[in-house]
Design a protein around this motif. Structure first.
Motif, short mmCIF file in Angstrom:
data_model
loop_
_atom_site.label_atom_id
_atom_site.label_comp_id
_atom_site.label_asym_id
_atom_site.label_seq_id
_atom_site.Cartn_x
_atom_site.Cartn_y
_atom_site.Cartn_z
N LEU A 87 0.87 -0.98 0.02
CA LEU A 87 0.06 -0.13 0.10
C LEU A 87 0.60 1.29 0.12
N PRO A 88 0.56 2.02 -0.69
CA PRO A 88 1.19 3.50 -0.91
C PRO A 88 1.05 4.33 0.28
N ASN A 89 2.20 5.24 0.71
CA ASN A 89 2.05 6.29 1.63
C ASN A 89 1.69 5.69 3.13
N GLN A 90 2.58 4.68 3.40
CA GLN A 90 2.45 3.92 4.59
C GLN A 90 3.09 4.67 5.87
N THR A 91 2.23 4.50 6.86
CA THR A 91 2.66 5.27 8.12
C THR A 91 3.59 4.27 8.90
N LEU A 92 4.04 4.70 10.01
CA LEU A 92 5.06 3.91 10.93
C LEU A 92 3.94 2.63 11.46
N ALA A 93 2.83 2.87 11.74
CA ALA A 93 2.04 2.19 12.49
C ALA A 93 1.38 1.29 11.41
N SER A 94 1.14 1.57 10.07
CA SER A 94 0.76 0.78 9.02
C SER A 94 1.90 -0.38 8.68
N THR A 95 3.16 0.27 8.64
CA THR A 95 4.11 -0.64 8.20
C THR A 95 4.39 -1.98 9.27
N VAL A 96 4.26 -1.37 10.53
CA VAL A 96 4.27 -2.39 11.72
C VAL A 96 3.23 -3.49 11.62
N VAL A 145 13.05 4.85 8.34
CA VAL A 145 13.51 5.98 9.24
C VAL A 145 14.87 6.70 8.24
N LEU A 146 15.70 5.78 7.84
CA LEU A 146 16.86 6.15 6.92
C LEU A 146 16.52 7.07 5.77
N ILE A 147 15.26 6.37 4.94
CA ILE A 147 15.03 7.19 3.79
C ILE A 147 14.19 8.57 4.23
N GLN A 148 13.60 8.56 5.37
CA GLN A 148 13.11 9.93 5.64
C GLN A 148 14.11 10.99 6.01
N ARG A 149 15.02 10.48 6.62
CA ARG A 149 16.22 11.45 6.91
C ARG A 149 17.15 11.45 5.70
N ALA A 150 17.18 10.90 4.50
CA ALA A 150 17.89 11.01 3.57
C ALA A 150 17.55 12.30 2.67
N ASN A 151 17.90 13.43 3.22
CA ASN A 151 17.71 14.83 2.56
C ASN A 151 18.23 15.01 1.17
N LYS A 152 18.97 14.20 0.49
CA LYS A 152 19.43 14.45 -0.65
C LYS A 152 18.38 13.69 -1.68
N PHE A 153 17.40 13.04 -1.22
CA PHE A 153 16.30 12.51 -2.20
C PHE A 153 15.31 13.50 -2.31
N THR A 154 14.55 13.73 -3.50
CA THR A 154 13.52 14.36 -3.72
C THR A 154 12.27 13.56 -3.09
N PRO A 155 11.31 14.25 -2.63
CA PRO A 155 9.92 13.65 -2.27
C PRO A 155 9.49 12.31 -3.28
N ALA A 156 9.52 12.66 -4.51
CA ALA A 156 9.07 11.62 -5.49
C ALA A 156 10.14 10.50 -5.31
N THR A 157 11.35 10.63 -5.34
CA THR A 157 12.24 9.52 -5.32
C THR A 157 12.30 8.88 -4.00
N ARG A 158 12.13 9.60 -2.90
CA ARG A 158 12.04 9.10 -1.46
C ARG A 158 10.74 8.00 -1.56
N LEU A 159 9.70 8.63 -1.98
CA LEU A 159 8.58 7.69 -2.03
C LEU A 159 8.59 6.44 -2.92
N LEU A 160 9.38 6.55 -4.09
CA LEU A 160 9.56 5.23 -4.80
C LEU A 160 10.44 4.42 -4.11
N ARG A 163 8.85 2.08 -1.48
CA ARG A 163 7.92 1.34 -1.87
C ARG A 163 8.86 0.02 -1.71
N PHE A 164 9.92 0.07 -1.94
CA PHE A 164 10.83 -1.11 -2.35
C PHE A 164 11.25 -1.71 -0.87
N VAL A 165 11.09 -1.16 0.22
CA VAL A 165 11.44 -1.39 1.46
C VAL A 165 11.06 -2.73 2.03
#
Length: 302
Positions: A87-96, A145-160, A163-165
């Motif tokens: 599912l897209p746009n998952q929160t921490l709670a939904s991931t768990v 958490v690592l992806i959220q803190r990766a400031n070098k990625f654009t929001p679109a790249t971070r979202l993509l 999805r592979f996590v």
């Protein structure tokens, strides 16, 4: 019992995962088993066709455990799936939640479809369940958490990337799940059979091969399911159809996941036959001395 070709194994496991077998009634199951028994003893009723015999064999293989001859509880047969991980746009709670649900289902499937020639205590089931859930949730949350803190990625790249996590989380958890759920087999061994179906002995070496083969299928299995849908959906979500109808995203994604699952599951579990063959010279000396067969057979499990 042996499926010597990949195509033969693919067809065999395609029958096992057929979702229609989930709705076979108890009376229909008994009819199928009785029909196969009649065929085995040469007492088939007149008019029974090969198609009916193959249909009965399909039902039995999908529902009856090959070691215990007991009915596998419906939700834990090989035709279940959990698509919430994608599912897209998952929160921490939904991931768990979805990682917990997926590994809970996997633990029960691994237990229900294990090699059951030796008893497995409840404590091993609990160990496997806790180990798989903790590893899956930890890896998935850590990567997010690592992806959220990766400031070098654009929001679109971070979202993509997000999805592979699920893939590395699920693949690593699946290995833990199989090993911990079936650790008793490594300690006590599993029964190996000669070409006539007679038990030769109990082998820990064969158990290692069974667990290794099953673990490899559990790594390959989520690849198409957790990799292909994110790629396909990232393309489809850019189309005018889904942009103007955002409520269709979830149904479309479910269909994409279902198609990927239908292809991936039989391909993955077809890598190795369920009833595998191994040379007696590679097993314990006492087993090699107990039979004149050059090879023996063991149930790898699913």
């Amino acid at each position: 019992f042996l499926q010597t070709s990949f195509y033969g194994r693919f067809r065999h496991f395609l029958d096992i995962i057929d979702p229609r077998t989930l709705f076979v009634t108890e009376s229909r199951l008994k009819e199928a088993v009785q029909l196969l028994e009649d065929y085995k003893h040469g007492t088939l009723p007149p008019g029974v066709t090969n198609k009916e015999l193959w249909g009965a064999q399909k039902i039995k293989q999908a529902i009856i455990h090959p070691d215990t001859n007991e009915t596998i509880f419906m939700p834990f047969r090989m035709s279940g799936m959990v698509v919430g991980l994608l599912l897209p746009n998952q929160t921490l709670a939904s991931t768990v939640f979805w990682q917990w649900l997926n590994q809970s289902h996997n633990a029960c499937v691994n237990y229900a479809n294990r090699n059951a020639t030796k008893p497995s205590p409840t404590s091993k089931f609990i160990q496997g369940y806790l180990g798989a859930v903790i590893s899956a949730v930890s890896i998935a949350v850590g990567l997010n958490v690592l992806i959220q803190r990766a400031n070098k990625f654009t929001p679109a790249t971070r979202l993509l990337i997000q999805r592979f996590v699920p893939f590395p989380a699920v693949a690593s958890a699946n290995i833990c799940n199989v090993v911990l759920m079936r650790h008793t087999e490594l300690e006590e061994g599993i029964d190996v059979l000669d070409n006539n179906g007679n038990i030769v002995g109990s082998s820990r070496i064969a158990a290692k091969h069974a667990l290794l083969e099953t673990a490899l299928t559990r790594v390959v299995l989520p690849m198409p399911i957790l990799v292909l849908p994110p790629i396909i959906m990232s393309v489809l979500e850019k189309t005018s159809l889904l942009r103007s109808r955002p409520r269709m995203i979830l149904p479309v994604q479910s269909l994409v996941c279902l198609a990927a699952f239908g292809l991936a599951l039989p391909l993955a579990i077809s890598l190795f036959p369920q009833m595998s063959e191994i040379e007696t010279s590679r097993l314990e000396p006492e087993i090699a001395m107990a039979t004149t067969s050059k090879t023996v057979i063991y149930n790898k499990g699913l």
